[in-house]
Design a protein around this motif. Sequence first.
Motif, PDB file in Angstrom:
ATOM      1  N   GLU A  10       0.845  -1.190   0.000  1.00 16.18           N
ATOM      2  CA  GLU A  10       0.000   0.000   0.000  1.00 16.18           C
ATOM      3  C   GLU A  10       0.883   1.243   0.000  1.00 16.18           C
ATOM      4  OE1 GLU A  10      -3.932  -1.562   2.520  1.00 16.18           O
ATOM      5  OE2 GLU A  10      -2.653   0.044   3.287  1.00 16.18           O
ATOM      6  N   LYS A  18      -4.818   7.406   0.667  1.00 14.29           N
ATOM      7  CA  LYS A  18      -4.354   6.135   0.102  1.00 14.29           C
ATOM      8  C   LYS A  18      -4.308   6.258  -1.413  1.00 14.29           C
ATOM      9  CE  LYS A  18      -5.342   1.177   0.277  1.00 14.29           C
ATOM     10  NZ  LYS A  18      -6.259   0.132   0.812  1.00 14.29           N
ATOM     11  N   GLU A  44      -2.850   0.412  -4.036  1.00 13.29           N
ATOM     12  CA  GLU A  44      -2.764  -0.892  -3.383  1.00 13.29           C
ATOM     13  C   GLU A  44      -2.704  -1.965  -4.464  1.00 13.29           C
ATOM     14  OE1 GLU A  44      -5.279  -3.853  -0.362  1.00 13.29           O
ATOM     15  OE2 GLU A  44      -6.075  -1.881  -0.930  1.00 13.29           O
TER      16      GLU A  44
END
Length: 727
Positions: A361, A397, A400
């Motif tokens: 990630e 984020k 991933e």
Amino acid sequence: MKMKRISESDCPHKGRTQIHNVRFYNLQPRSIQCMAYNTIWKKLAVSRNDGSIEIWDVRHAPCLERTIPKSPQNSVEGLAWSSERLFSAGLNGELIEWNMETLSPKYKQHVTGNAIWCLDVNREGSEIAVGTEEGYINIFNIEDNQFQYKSLFDKQEGRVLCCRYDATGNFLVTGSMGAIRIWNTRTGHAIHKMTVASKSQPQDTIVWSLQVLQDFTIISGDSRGHVSIWDGKTASQIETHQVLKADVLAVAVNEEEDKLFCAGIEPTIRIYAKTQIKRDDMTFFRWIKFLQRRVHDHDVKALVCAQDNIYSGGVDGYLGISSATKTKSTIVKYGPFLEQPCASIATAERLILLRYTNSLEIWRMGSTGDQQESGQHTNNRDLATPKRLSLETVPEKLLEFKSKNDDRIVCSTLSPNGRWLCYSTHDEIRLFQFVAGINEGDNTRSTQLVRVKDLPEQLAAASHLHFTADSMRLMVVSRESKQITIFAMLTSPDESILDTSTSPPLDFIEAIETSKHIKDSIKLFTVSVCGSYIAAASSDRSIAVWSVYKGKHFKHLLNLPRYTAATTAISIHAEQPRLVAAFADGKIFEYDLEEMCFTCSDLDRFVVNSEYQTINNIVLDPRNPNVFVMQNDAKLFVLEKCKAQDKIEDAVVENSKKKSLKKPKTSDNSDDENKVYGLRLKMEKTYEHLLHVAWLSSEELVAVCANPIALLESLPSPFKEKLFRTM
């Protein structure tokens, strides 16, 4: 870049440091299947449900020494040591001996009977017995470093779930569905069969675990929750105890064989003591309930007792250590975490790379936007008062992705400039580049992660990866050969364009041969900020250093004096040619790589739990070479170098507050003493599962933590036990 030496008197003044607490690192639990203890080398082998095998050094404070990423057996159901050789067996029906340097199978052997449920080595270390799904018991000869098939016992009904040799090696005891059998290892025939099913429960009872004592006393744990004591010479039951309400999955004894440990579907570990009882004119021994420890929250599958410590593991994935005596009540738990480093920082783009077992990630760190506080302070009181800052931009984020075929990721790294990502599995290594572009629809900037193909043949599967501070070099430690391979990262004027049609964006420079200076696998690896020094620590306690020779290639500089305890962390100062190392017994040393002498050698333990927690990361302050930031699983603490005499005076002042003491006389001629530096604790901060600490900027630290609640949320419900006066 040339490293410059800064004297202690030229150190800058105190500064404020912001700490970003990363709490979005959500690891999944990996349950412990079985364990095996090596009494000679004080090492503990632990298998997990993902097929990995961990080797823990428990001679001092327990530390993870090495990890076999994923065995071909997928599920390791049995582990056994024979001297320094490690054997494992699993449901694919293969018995494997492991090469502890390359972490790959050394020998493989298929057995008769398909899936393997158990194995054991006799006390002489000459034979290994394997119990299988179809009821076959295979015997292999392993003496004199051999690995040969020897014999096959008579087939029994049902699977063989557990097996143990007696002290002489002439007999083998096995447990299965409803029965315990004693086998003659010379003939391969069963000479006794002891039924464990009770009359009140006619259904079959499963014998899950066994132990055989020196006097041929057999101890068994079964699915009824009973622990039974048997006389192996007469094949008769001596006594039985209702220990748990259901399955007793593990039983163990201490080295003196006077304490019995049992656990299973209930998380509590019960301890029984062998007690002498006198009745009339008769004297006999019985096992009496002695103590209990509640270490885990779920089923306990494996137990080992060594050095008055109980090592336990089960469904929750924690390796628990508790005391086997009443004099100590210490309970310590080590989570199912990955080897360090589990995170990597790109300081230029404020990115953090988080490594999981088979995925990665990438997050962009948040910012407080409070820049005036970094260099302007009203008074010293404000500096000493910590405060919580609100984020102006929250963490985001960005990406991933999983590894190819869901293979376990051994190591990964992110370049400081945020342009390159590299990771390695047990079999291959992959390199990616971040390419900036513009979306045609809304003309916004975007970033793509593009894989770089046609890599140089020298870029093989690695155990460690490290970019230099300027992102111009990639250091790769080969998993098999242990060579340190150096590559130059080639960049184009337009960083948004990736063109690998003509040549890959990295070029091989040199390979450093380490076999002459390091005899075991490389455990720790670091590179100085200037790129002039490389340091590596191996599992055999060697620490080797290489330096740039005549501004071109690396040449071996020195090996530090070998210490008795395992090395747990190493780091090199940004502005000084000095290496700092921490060891499993709590010691911390600083070594000058030019003067070739110790500049700081402190023998104190700085935290109360240093007996059970090791320093697993050292972050040196580039603003002040006298400040060491260190971490273990439970604490982040700051140490400051001080002269030995100053430390003595501080100790006297501290003791004088408790009781009246006379200050010891010191001579005026103490120049030699003033050159010896020690360490004193400046600040500490308590965490729960602190996994990694790194600099995000010159005044910002990132602390990566694992959430213990997230580790337990995905687990099945534990065995429900009604406690006293609860509804």
